[in-house]
Design an enzyme around this catalytic site. Structure first.
Site, PDB file in Angstrom:
ATOM      1  N   ASP A  33       0.827  -1.211   0.000  1.00 16.44           N
ATOM      2  CA  ASP A  33       0.000   0.000   0.000  1.00 16.44           C
ATOM      3  C   ASP A  33       0.864   1.264   0.000  1.00 16.44           C
ATOM      4  O   ASP A  33       2.081   1.219   0.280  1.00 16.44           O
ATOM      5  CB  ASP A  33      -0.897  -0.014   1.242  1.00 16.44           C
ATOM      6  CG  ASP A  33      -2.245   0.665   1.010  1.00 16.44           C
ATOM      7  OD1 ASP A  33      -2.329   1.538   0.127  1.00 16.44           O
ATOM      8  OD2 ASP A  33      -3.189   0.328   1.730  1.00 16.44           O
ATOM      9  N   ASP A  75     -10.983   1.918  -2.970  1.00 20.06           N
ATOM     10  CA  ASP A  75     -11.505   1.663  -1.620  1.00 20.06           C
ATOM     11  C   ASP A  75     -13.024   1.690  -1.620  1.00 20.06           C
ATOM     12  O   ASP A  75     -13.645   1.364  -0.612  1.00 20.06           O
ATOM     13  CB  ASP A  75     -10.982   2.724  -0.639  1.00 20.06           C
ATOM     14  CG  ASP A  75      -9.601   2.364  -0.108  1.00 20.06           C
ATOM     15  OD1 ASP A  75      -9.182   1.207  -0.260  1.00 20.06           O
ATOM     16  OD2 ASP A  75      -8.936   3.258   0.471  1.00 20.06           O
TER      17      ASP A  75
HETATM   18  C1  GLA Z   1      -5.775   1.686   2.345  1.00 19.03           C
HETATM   19  C2  GLA Z   1      -6.251   0.556   1.463  1.00 19.03           C
HETATM   20  C3  GLA Z   1      -7.291  -0.259   2.186  1.00 19.03           C
HETATM   21  C4  GLA Z   1      -6.710  -0.785   3.465  1.00 19.03           C
HETATM   22  C5  GLA Z   1      -6.203   0.350   4.328  1.00 19.03           C
HETATM   23  C6  GLA Z   1      -5.468  -0.153   5.559  1.00 19.03           C
HETATM   24  O1  GLA Z   1      -6.769   2.629   2.533  1.00 19.03           O
HETATM   25  O2  GLA Z   1      -6.726   1.023   0.246  1.00 19.03           O
HETATM   26  O3  GLA Z   1      -7.728  -1.333   1.375  1.00 19.03           O
HETATM   27  O4  GLA Z   1      -5.661  -1.663   3.172  1.00 19.03           O
HETATM   28  O5  GLA Z   1      -5.324   1.198   3.600  1.00 19.03           O
HETATM   29  O6  GLA Z   1      -5.007   0.852   6.367  1.00 19.03           O
END
Ligand code: GLA
Length: 698
Positions: free
Chosen positions: A453, A521
């Site tokens: 990420d 997301d």
């Molecule tokens: C980001 C990702 C989510 C999740 C969060 C965890 O927002 O896109 O899918 O993994 O971080 O903190």
């Protein structure tokens, strides 16, 4: 195939159904000849012999016609290359050499004042219409001062003369990525870019142009360009005064300085790929997908497993027992890969702490992650973890030990987003730290999958003590690529997912070293249809992760939707489940199991089939179709039924009109001609209804 003309100064590249031609003039100008349907070498040479344009004061005979317009000389377009020393700005080229190496053409030039060597690279493979272009720029002097590259684009693309053009782009923001927008290309410059250090949610680095707005989904000429770079970037589409169109693209968002080259050093740009399709936007998408599956995405022949991800269910409040409970339910549902997302490491009990300390939290996982990984494996699933290596929380052991390892300017505030700072990955000590941490993690725990990420943009991109600090914009991405490449080489069985707050890092560069991407997301199944539609214009379903989460959707909008609608929406990509399974009823778990079973049956068709966008998700009925060998799958959704009217019949595409197709659920035999011409009724009704149709030829 690459052919060279008699004079040695005309080249013709030919792919599956298109050609690309260029020539070098007597003055060593490299000019564009053709990009479009296949032509012969004789036709390319005839184009090369066409008379020069008449001279006109105030006009450039080169603008809009050059393969790589540089700064300097009679040019007024935005240059692809801009170089300076304290005394001389711009370049003046002499042709050095051209060579053909398999499917790659290289054309080299030198600038004697700067002692600069430029090589333009072209690659067109026999099985594709994608032309891959990139450039290398080298300081060829043995000594002397460094050269500053203010900008070095990967390529410039020239379109044929037409009355007008329409520009398509994929724009967005967090939770609303890759939405398609189309508008007439007006005179001047249309720019899409990222100034954020990562690819960004705001645009996928892709454009498409169709002449006079005349292309449809399945007919007409479409030109597309896509950049393979995961840092800041810019694509500029210029409509010039005489109507010609030129598209430049490369790393960096402006022309204020990219890198400095010392004698002997060189810079290789990312790839800026171009595609001509004579079969509309659908044909263009299918050509992009086939090329990525064959030549870009690693291990593309391996289908992606159905995954479970714990993020929406458990957030930062995680424990071994709770993950175990989720894993048991996921396994019973047929899930193949269980991913613990965030909060398993360091002091990560909220987003305020822990990033940078990549060892399991001892209170939550006293024996490390291995016991959980072993249990997950015992349940017959692969085991995956979430990491965000390029970041650090101020509240972490790493930051306490090395506060100077983050991007910052001396004397300035260190801007925090989500309570985190960006590590300066251009520093070799940071690179080595991350390598050791991650290699140790992957060596000590049986991990099959890493979700990587990146949850904030660059803001204070300084590097105190470094002579040319702005190089970190490029070197951060180079270091990221090198780290992933090194981890992949050392741990070849581990798959990687690229994520950046959802779809903030999706491009051909990251896709050449990751197995899939987290699309958004936003897991609302209705919003997702439009996000996925845009995504599919460039990237294949094989990399597009999509989860079924809880209803009402508690992440975003409270929307209530059936499990059926959520599953059919997510089945358009790499299916995942991300709800709190401990709250799902026995009936829901059983229904989910049957959807997962169905997905496994249609997976080869979805992940590898040719995509047809039958109807856009703009209210009412929408649908996508995948065709793979004898199999056809149609996913269809009804947003809202109005006035009790029957939704329109769905006309399929890509079928043989002379063949028959059997519905695998009902046994009904359909004639290809009727499916193509009359279409079939979907039987969808009410709000947020959905259905999967499976047909087999014969
Ligand atoms: C980001 C990702 C989510 C999740 C969060 C965890 O927002 O896109 O899918 O993994 O971080 O903190």
């Amino acid at each position: 195939m690459i052919e060279t003309g008699n004079t040695g100064r005309t080249w013709l590249l030919t792919g599956a159904s298109s050609s690309y031609a260029l020539r070098l003039t007597e003055q060593d100008e490299l000019v564009h000849l053709h990009w479009g349907p296949r032509i012969s070498l004789a036709a390319a040479e005839a184009l090369a012999a066409a008379p020069e344009l008449p001279f006109r004061a105030f006009e450039s005979h080169l603008d809009g016609r050059e393969e790589y317009p540089v700064e300097g000389g009679p040019r007024f377009v935005r240059p692809a290359l801009s170089v300076r020393t304290p005394e001389v700005r711009g370049t003046e080229w002499a042709f050095a050499a051209a060579s053909v190496d398999g499917d790659e053409l290289r054309i080299g030039f030198t600038d004697s004042v700067h002692r600069l060597a430029l090589t333009l690279h072209y690659r067109m493979r026999d099985d594709s219409d994608v032309v891959e272009r990139w450039a290398t720029v080298a300081h060829a002097g043995a000594d002397g001062p460094p050269l500053e590259l203010l900008r070095a684009d990967a390529a410039a693309w020239s379109l044929p003369a037409r009355d007008g053009w329409r520009l398509s782009r994929l724009h967005g923001r967090w939770a609303a990525e890759s939405r398609l927008a189309r508008a007439e290309l007006t005179h001047g410059e249309s720019v899409i870019s990222s100034r954020r250090g990562h690819t960004g949610h705001q645009y996928l680095p892709w454009v498409a142009l169709d002449a006079d707005g005349a292309a449809t989904e399945e007919s007409g000429e479409v030109y597309g360009c896509a950049l393979g770079w995961s840092g800041s970037w810019r694509i500029s589409v210029q409509r010039l005064p005489d109507g010609l169109v030129q598209i430049t693209g490369g790393a960096g968002y402006d022309d204020s300085g990219l890198l400095r080259l010392a004698p002997g050093e060189s810079y290789t740009t990312p790839v800026f790929a171009g595609l001509w399709s004579g079969q509309g936007f659908g044909g263009a998408s299918r050509a992009w997908h086939a090329w990525q599956l064959a030549h870009v995405i690693p291990d593309a022949h391996k289908p992606r497993p159905v995954l479970y991800n714990s993020w929406e269910a458990t957030g930062f409040d995680i424990s071994l027992d709770q993950q175990r409970a989720l894993a048991e339910r996921a396994a019973a549902m047929g899930v193949e890969l269980f991913v613990v997302d965030d909060a398993w490491f360091g002091q990560r009990t909220s987003d305020r702490a822990g990033l940078g300390d990549w060892t399991a939290n001892p209170d939550r996982f006293p024996g490390g992650l291995k016991p959980l990984a072993d249990e997950v494996h015992g349940l017959g699933m692969q085991f995956g973890i979430w990491v965000e290596p390029e970041m650090v929380n101020a509240d972490s052991d790493l930051y306490r030990a090395h506060p100077d390892w983050v991007q910052h300017f001396p004397g300035r505030a260190r801007t925090e987003y989500r309570n985190q700072l960006v590590l300066n990955l251009a520093r070799p000590d940071v690179q080595e730290y991350l390598w050791e941490q991650l290699d140790t993690l992957l060596s000590g725990t049986p991990v099959d999958y890493v979700k990587w990420d990146f949850n904030r943009c660059f803001t204070d991109a300084g590097w105190p003590g470094e002579e040319y600090p702005q190089k970190l914009w490029i070197e951060h991405v180079d270091a990221l690529y090198a780290l992933i490449d090194r981890l992949r080489a050392a741990h070849p069985s581990v798959a990687f997912e690229s994520c950046s707050g959802g779809g903030g890092r999706i491009d051909l560069g990251i896709l050449s070293r990751t197995d899939q991407v987290w699309t958004s997301d936003n897991t609302d199944p209705l919003d997702r249809l439009a996000i996925q539609e845009g995504f599919g214009h460039i990237h294949p379903a094989r990399v597009m992760a999509a989860w079924v989460t809880d209803s009402p959707n508690h992440q975003l909008n409270g929307r209530v939707s059936s499990l059926r609608f959520r599953f059919v929406s997510a089945m358009a990509g790499v299916l995942g489940v991300g709800g709190d399974l401990t709250e799902w009823s026995e009936e829901e778990l059983a229904e989910a199991r049957s959807w997962v079973d169905l997905y496994k049956e249609i997976r080869p068709v979805v992940q590898y089939g040719a995509l047809y966008r039958l109807r856009e998700p703009r209210g009412g009925l929408s649908a996508v179709q995948y065709v793979h060998g004898e199999e056809t799958v149609v996913l269809m959704w009804l947003e809202a039924q109005r006035y009790g009217e029957r939704p329109p019949a769905l006309r399929l595409r890509g079928l043989d009109p002379a063949a028959t197709y059997t519905c695998l659920d009902t046994g009904t035999v359909h004639h290809g001609s009727a499916l193509l011409h009359q279409g079939l009724h979907t039987e969808l009704q009410g709000d947020l209804d959905a259905r999967v149709l499976r047909l087999r030829r014969g």
